[in-house]
Motif scaffolding. Structure first.
Motif, PDB file in Angstrom:
ATOM      1  N   GLN A 120     -53.152  36.554  76.892  1.00 40.47           N
ATOM      2  CA  GLN A 120     -52.606  35.253  77.280  1.00 40.47           C
ATOM      3  C   GLN A 120     -51.574  34.776  76.261  1.00 40.47           C
ATOM      4  OE1 GLN A 120     -55.593  32.288  78.043  1.00 40.47           O
ATOM      5  NE2 GLN A 120     -56.207  33.225  79.976  1.00 40.47           N
ATOM      6  N   LEU A 121     -51.882  34.905  74.977  1.00 34.35           N
ATOM      7  CA  LEU A 121     -50.942  34.492  73.928  1.00 34.35           C
ATOM      8  C   LEU A 121     -49.620  35.254  74.053  1.00 34.35           C
ATOM      9  CD1 LEU A 121     -53.421  34.352  70.901  1.00 34.35           C
ATOM     10  CD2 LEU A 121     -52.083  32.421  71.740  1.00 34.35           C
ATOM     11  N   VAL A 181     -51.743  26.326  73.497  1.00 31.99           N
ATOM     12  CA  VAL A 181     -53.157  26.251  73.871  1.00 31.99           C
ATOM     13  C   VAL A 181     -53.568  27.565  74.523  1.00 31.99           C
ATOM     14  CG1 VAL A 181     -54.894  24.946  75.152  1.00 31.99           C
ATOM     15  CG2 VAL A 181     -52.879  23.775  74.247  1.00 31.99           C
ATOM     16  N   VAL A 182     -54.687  28.116  74.065  1.00 32.73           N
ATOM     17  CA  VAL A 182     -55.220  29.354  74.645  1.00 32.73           C
ATOM     18  C   VAL A 182     -56.699  29.133  74.949  1.00 32.73           C
ATOM     19  CG1 VAL A 182     -55.742  30.334  72.371  1.00 32.73           C
ATOM     20  CG2 VAL A 182     -55.434  31.859  74.326  1.00 32.73           C
ATOM     21  N   ASP A 183     -57.150  29.725  76.046  1.00 34.14           N
ATOM     22  CA  ASP A 183     -58.547  29.622  76.471  1.00 34.14           C
ATOM     23  C   ASP A 183     -59.398  30.586  75.646  1.00 34.14           C
ATOM     24  OD1 ASP A 183     -60.980  29.574  77.724  1.00 34.14           O
ATOM     25  OD2 ASP A 183     -60.239  30.019  79.735  1.00 34.14           O
ATOM     26  N   GLY A 184     -60.179  30.048  74.707  1.00 37.46           N
ATOM     27  CA  GLY A 184     -60.993  30.902  73.838  1.00 37.46           C
ATOM     28  C   GLY A 184     -62.111  31.608  74.571  1.00 37.46           C
ATOM     29  N   SER A 185     -62.491  31.122  75.768  1.00 36.01           N
ATOM     30  CA  SER A 185     -63.580  31.744  76.525  1.00 36.01           C
ATOM     31  C   SER A 185     -63.088  32.830  77.471  1.00 36.01           C
ATOM     32  CB  SER A 185     -64.330  30.674  77.328  1.00 36.01           C
ATOM     33  OG  SER A 185     -63.489  30.110  78.323  1.00 36.01           O
ATOM     34  N   HIS A 186     -61.762  33.058  77.520  1.00 39.19           N
ATOM     35  CA  HIS A 186     -61.224  34.078  78.428  1.00 39.19           C
ATOM     36  C   HIS A 186     -61.522  35.474  77.882  1.00 39.19           C
ATOM     37  CE1 HIS A 186     -58.134  36.499  80.514  1.00 39.19           C
ATOM     38  NE2 HIS A 186     -58.309  35.624  81.488  1.00 39.19           N
ATOM     39  N   PRO A 187     -61.710  36.468  78.782  1.00 36.09           N
ATOM     40  CA  PRO A 187     -61.998  37.829  78.308  1.00 36.09           C
ATOM     41  C   PRO A 187     -60.906  38.426  77.430  1.00 36.09           C
ATOM     42  CG  PRO A 187     -62.477  37.639  80.660  1.00 36.09           C
ATOM     43  CD  PRO A 187     -61.811  36.360  80.253  1.00 36.09           C
ATOM     44  N   ASP A 188     -59.650  38.028  77.624  1.00 32.59           N
ATOM     45  CA  ASP A 188     -58.550  38.634  76.869  1.00 32.59           C
ATOM     46  C   ASP A 188     -57.563  37.558  76.415  1.00 32.59           C
ATOM     47  OD1 ASP A 188     -56.789  40.355  75.707  1.00 32.59           O
ATOM     48  OD2 ASP A 188     -56.256  41.456  77.521  1.00 32.59           O
ATOM     49  N   PRO A 189     -57.950  36.725  75.439  1.00 32.45           N
ATOM     50  CA  PRO A 189     -57.043  35.646  75.003  1.00 32.45           C
ATOM     51  C   PRO A 189     -55.773  36.159  74.345  1.00 32.45           C
ATOM     52  CG  PRO A 189     -58.997  35.765  73.592  1.00 32.45           C
ATOM     53  CD  PRO A 189     -59.239  36.687  74.736  1.00 32.45           C
ATOM     54  N   GLU A 190     -55.824  37.328  73.697  1.00 35.78           N
ATOM     55  CA  GLU A 190     -54.614  37.873  73.061  1.00 35.78           C
ATOM     56  C   GLU A 190     -53.537  38.164  74.108  1.00 35.78           C
ATOM     57  OE1 GLU A 190     -57.953  38.990  70.186  1.00 35.78           O
ATOM     58  OE2 GLU A 190     -57.667  38.988  72.352  1.00 35.78           O
ATOM     59  N   PRO A 211     -40.294  12.166  66.537  1.00 42.02           N
ATOM     60  CA  PRO A 211     -40.648  13.591  66.619  1.00 42.02           C
ATOM     61  C   PRO A 211     -41.319  13.897  67.966  1.00 42.02           C
ATOM     62  CG  PRO A 211     -41.492  12.590  64.592  1.00 42.02           C
ATOM     63  CD  PRO A 211     -41.030  11.473  65.471  1.00 42.02           C
ATOM     64  N   SER A 212     -41.161  15.119  68.425  1.00 43.09           N
ATOM     65  CA  SER A 212     -41.746  15.497  69.718  1.00 43.09           C
ATOM     66  C   SER A 212     -42.615  16.735  69.572  1.00 43.09           C
ATOM     67  CB  SER A 212     -40.647  15.753  70.750  1.00 43.09           C
ATOM     68  OG  SER A 212     -39.819  16.816  70.334  1.00 43.09           O
ATOM     69  N   VAL A 213     -43.730  16.716  70.304  1.00 42.95           N
ATOM     70  CA  VAL A 213     -44.667  17.844  70.335  1.00 42.95           C
ATOM     71  C   VAL A 213     -44.822  18.272  71.785  1.00 42.95           C
ATOM     72  CG1 VAL A 213     -47.015  18.619  69.841  1.00 42.95           C
ATOM     73  CG2 VAL A 213     -45.885  16.994  68.297  1.00 42.95           C
ATOM     74  N   ALA A 214     -44.718  19.563  72.058  1.00 39.25           N
ATOM     75  CA  ALA A 214     -44.896  20.089  73.418  1.00 39.25           C
ATOM     76  C   ALA A 214     -46.174  20.909  73.476  1.00 39.25           C
ATOM     77  CB  ALA A 214     -43.705  20.953  73.814  1.00 39.25           C
ATOM     78  N   ILE A 215     -46.964  20.676  74.537  1.00 39.98           N
ATOM     79  CA  ILE A 215     -48.168  21.460  74.761  1.00 39.98           C
ATOM     80  C   ILE A 215     -47.805  22.580  75.735  1.00 39.98           C
ATOM     81  CG2 ILE A 215     -50.551  21.437  75.564  1.00 39.98           C
ATOM     82  CD1 ILE A 215     -50.679  18.485  74.956  1.00 39.98           C
ATOM     83  N   ALA A 216     -47.893  23.816  75.277  1.00 39.27           N
ATOM     84  CA  ALA A 216     -47.596  24.968  76.127  1.00 39.27           C
ATOM     85  C   ALA A 216     -48.819  25.874  76.144  1.00 39.27           C
ATOM     86  CB  ALA A 216     -46.375  25.722  75.604  1.00 39.27           C
ATOM     87  N   GLY A 217     -48.884  26.740  77.138  1.00 38.46           N
ATOM     88  CA  GLY A 217     -50.019  27.664  77.181  1.00 38.46           C
ATOM     89  C   GLY A 217     -50.233  28.252  78.549  1.00 38.46           C
ATOM     90  N   TYR A 218     -51.219  29.131  78.623  1.00 34.29           N
ATOM     91  CA  TYR A 218     -51.553  29.812  79.877  1.00 34.29           C
ATOM     92  C   TYR A 218     -52.106  28.800  80.872  1.00 34.29           C
ATOM     93  CZ  TYR A 218     -52.296  34.415  81.984  1.00 34.29           C
ATOM     94  OH  TYR A 218     -52.189  35.540  82.749  1.00 34.29           O
ATOM     95  N   THR A 219     -51.923  29.090  82.145  1.00 33.08           N
ATOM     96  CA  THR A 219     -52.455  28.191  83.158  1.00 33.08           C
ATOM     97  C   THR A 219     -53.978  28.102  83.058  1.00 33.08           C
ATOM     98  OG1 THR A 219     -52.557  27.755  85.535  1.00 33.08           O
ATOM     99  CG2 THR A 219     -52.557  30.051  84.881  1.00 33.08           C
ATOM    100  N   ASN A 220     -54.498  26.917  83.252  1.00 38.61           N
ATOM    101  CA  ASN A 220     -55.934  26.628  83.205  1.00 38.61           C
ATOM    102  C   ASN A 220     -56.530  26.808  81.810  1.00 38.61           C
ATOM    103  OD1 ASN A 220     -58.013  25.577  84.799  1.00 38.61           O
ATOM    104  ND2 ASN A 220     -58.983  27.566  85.058  1.00 38.61           N
ATOM    105  N   ALA A 221     -55.689  26.723  80.768  1.00 38.82           N
ATOM    106  CA  ALA A 221     -56.205  26.826  79.399  1.00 38.82           C
ATOM    107  C   ALA A 221     -56.735  25.493  78.892  1.00 38.82           C
ATOM    108  CB  ALA A 221     -55.106  27.342  78.458  1.00 38.82           C
ATOM    109  N   ARG A 272     -49.461  35.658  83.338  1.00 39.82           N
ATOM    110  CA  ARG A 272     -48.993  37.020  83.138  1.00 39.82           C
ATOM    111  C   ARG A 272     -48.049  37.417  84.274  1.00 39.82           C
ATOM    112  NH1 ARG A 272     -53.972  40.588  81.733  1.00 39.82           N
ATOM    113  NH2 ARG A 272     -54.734  38.829  82.893  1.00 39.82           N
ATOM    114  N   HIS A 273     -46.957  38.098  83.935  1.00 42.65           N
ATOM    115  CA  HIS A 273     -45.961  38.535  84.921  1.00 42.65           C
ATOM    116  C   HIS A 273     -45.453  37.342  85.736  1.00 42.65           C
ATOM    117  CE1 HIS A 273     -47.500  42.363  83.722  1.00 42.65           C
ATOM    118  NE2 HIS A 273     -48.626  42.224  84.390  1.00 42.65           N
ATOM    119  N   LEU A 274     -45.142  36.243  85.052  1.00 40.37           N
ATOM    120  CA  LEU A 274     -44.600  35.073  85.746  1.00 40.37           C
ATOM    121  C   LEU A 274     -43.280  35.467  86.400  1.00 40.37           C
ATOM    122  CD1 LEU A 274     -45.164  31.976  86.115  1.00 40.37           C
ATOM    123  CD2 LEU A 274     -43.547  31.601  84.271  1.00 40.37           C
ATOM    124  N   PRO A 275     -43.130  35.232  87.704  1.00 38.76           N
ATOM    125  CA  PRO A 275     -41.899  35.643  88.392  1.00 38.76           C
ATOM    126  C   PRO A 275     -40.655  35.071  87.732  1.00 38.76           C
ATOM    127  CG  PRO A 275     -43.547  34.897  89.969  1.00 38.76           C
ATOM    128  CD  PRO A 275     -44.086  34.575  88.608  1.00 38.76           C
TER     129      PRO A 275
END
Length: 496
Positions: free
Chosen positions: A370-371, A359-368, A274-284, A333-336
């Motif tokens: 990022q998701l 993965v999402v940064d819970g300390s970011h001002p706007d995590p939603e 089985p394979s698991v991929a870690i995806a998410g916003y940069t610096n999360a 956000r707005h990834l080219p």
């Protein structure tokens, strides 16, 4: 009223001071606070007059260094930049968060942010992005701060770039060019460098300038015979043709490099791993999470896009099941779209996974936000149907109310801290529960002379119980169909 007084009223700047040494990573974790007044009486959807008439200064963006030793340590001349954004929708806080993220991108690329301004408009100006009057005011800010570059928080057309540069008299780049520059700095592998080069050429192609060299490369006159008279290729046409040829060559090279990773992926599929991929916003904190789960020792850096080359590591669930864990390129956000296309082969690790750890940064001002940005890219690469666990990282730094809100909104979510280890045990148990399980449950008495079969059950299946008897190893396990067929001669029904 004099023209000078009306001009001073038209440009409303907020007084602020820039603390020395303020870093971009702090900007990503803190709300940019400033107060403003707004008239609540609105006529339809028209913009507030004070908003339309002003470039809003965004406080706290400066990363200018006062300590010369830090500049010497970096051993490079940092570009001095002014940021400019157009606020077309959402709240002023959304616009400031976007500009704060642009400041973090600029510092990651090796620049010093001197100032940042926002212009309130229905839509960006077709000619200069912020309008001719505001472009003149921006030129004054550039002269006042001594900046040598302006970075716009959006993707500018070739015409907008040229016209804005003509007004401000310094280099102008957009968000897309900035992200491409960061990728070019961080690409390490041959494939990563090729993908970045392809994306850069896709971006550059429509933005080539003739610089006055628009005369024909070939002149008529008849000496060349038929079909040679008349104008030939111009300089810019030659450049475009060469870039297209290079892009075609680069795509072929990337397709060849893709083959090696595809072979490894097929091998894992053949072995039913089985394979698991870690995806998410940069610096999360994706690489930090990979290290915490596997002890991989992957580069971890508090910078945007520190990881460009995917890393695949072997891991085990608490029950002993083996799976692979892949760290992937961070999204933004707005990834080219050039980058999404160029890195599509790399992002296939996400599309082929059995489970995505988002993965999402819970300390970011706007995590939603990022998701939402990450899910848009996940859909673009065809991984929208892959099961997902939302991992709210940096729980030790996050606001408890934000954590509660995210855990309530995201049904399959868990709060962790890759730095302290908080919640990691619970996450491992959740991965164990969510990974696809082998379809066939068997009970087999395997002779000691067939130890390889027992090893395969451990590596490819899920062992429920194991007992060593005089005749051999008695196994109860869940395995896939192929392994069940190989074990069939040693099952109790086969003995009968």
């Amino acid at each position: 009223m004099t023209s000078s007084s009306s001009s001073s009223q038209a440009t409303k700047r907020l007084a602020h001071s820039y603390p020395a040494g303020l870093r971009a990573d702090a900007l990503m974790e803190e709300d940019v606070a400033w107060s403003y007044e707004i008239d609540t009486e609105r006529d339809g959807d028209q913009l507030d007059r004070s908003d339309r008439a002003a470039l809003r200064r965004v406080a706290g963006l400066s990363t200018e260094l006062e300590d010369i030793t830090e500049v010497e340590y970096r051993q490079l001349r940092l570009e001095r930049v002014v940021l400019v954004g157009v606020w077309t929708s959402g709240t002023v806080q959304d616009a400031e968060n976007s500009l704060a993220e642009l400041a973090a991108l600029a510092e990651t690329a090796g620049a010093v942010v001197l100032d940042g301004v926002i212009q309130r408009r229905d839509k960006p100006d077709a000619a200069t992005y912020i309008g001719s009057g505001k472009a003149d005011e921006l030129r004054d800010i550039v002269l006042e701060t001594g900046a040598d570059t302006v970075i716009c928080d959006g993707e500018l057309s070739p015409g907008q770039l040229i016209h804005l540069e003509d007004v401000v008299k310094v280099k102008v780049i957009d968000r897309t060019a900035l992200i491409l520059d960061i990728f070019a700095q961080h690409a390490k592998s041959r494939e990563g460098k090729a993908q970045v080069a392809l994306a850069q050429m896709q971006y550059m192609l429509p933005r080539l300038r003739g610089w006055g060299q628009s005369l024909s490369r070939q002149m008529g006159g008849g000496r060349g015979g038929l079909a040679t008279r008349g104008p030939g290729e111009t300089k810019i046409e030659t450049d475009r043709r060469r870039i297209r040829e290079k892009m075609a060559k680069m795509r072929r090279e990337i397709a060849e490099m893709k083959t090696g990773r595809e072979i490894k992926r097929q091998e894992r599929r053949r072995n039913k791993v089985p394979s698991v991929a870690i995806a998410g916003y940069t610096n999360a904190g994706k690489s930090s999470l990979l290290n915490r789960l596997t002890g991989a020792g992957v580069l971890v850096e508090n910078a945007l896009f520190a990881t460009l080359d995917p890393t695949v590591r072997r891991a085990e669930t608490p029950s002993g099941r083996v799976y692979t864990l892949a760290d992937t390129v961070g999204f933004v956000r707005h990834l080219p779209h050039h980058l999404v296309e160029a890195f599509r082969s790399t992002m296939e690790e996400v599309g082929d996974a059995d489970l995505i750890l988002h993965v999402v940064d819970g300390s970011h001002p706007d995590p939603e936000e990022q998701l939402a940005a990450v899910r848009e890219v996940i859909r673009d690469v065809g991984a929208g149907d892959v099961p997902e666990i939302v991992v709210i990282n940096k729980a030790d730094l996050a606001d408890p109310l934000t954590l509660q809100r995210l855990l309530r909104i995201e049904k399959r979510s868990i709060a962790v801290s890759a730095r302290t280890g908080q919640g990691i045990a619970e996450l491992l148990a959740l991965i164990d529960a969510e990974l696809p399980r082998p379809a066939v449950q068997i009970e087999a008495l395997v002779p000691y002379t067939h130890g390889k079969l027992v090893a395969r059950v451990h590596s490819e299946g899920e062992v429920i119980s194991e007992e060593h008897t005089a005749e051999g190893t008695l196994l109860k396990a869940r395995v896939h169909e192929e392994l069940a067929a190989d074990l069939a001669p040693y099952t109790p029904t086969a003995a009968l």
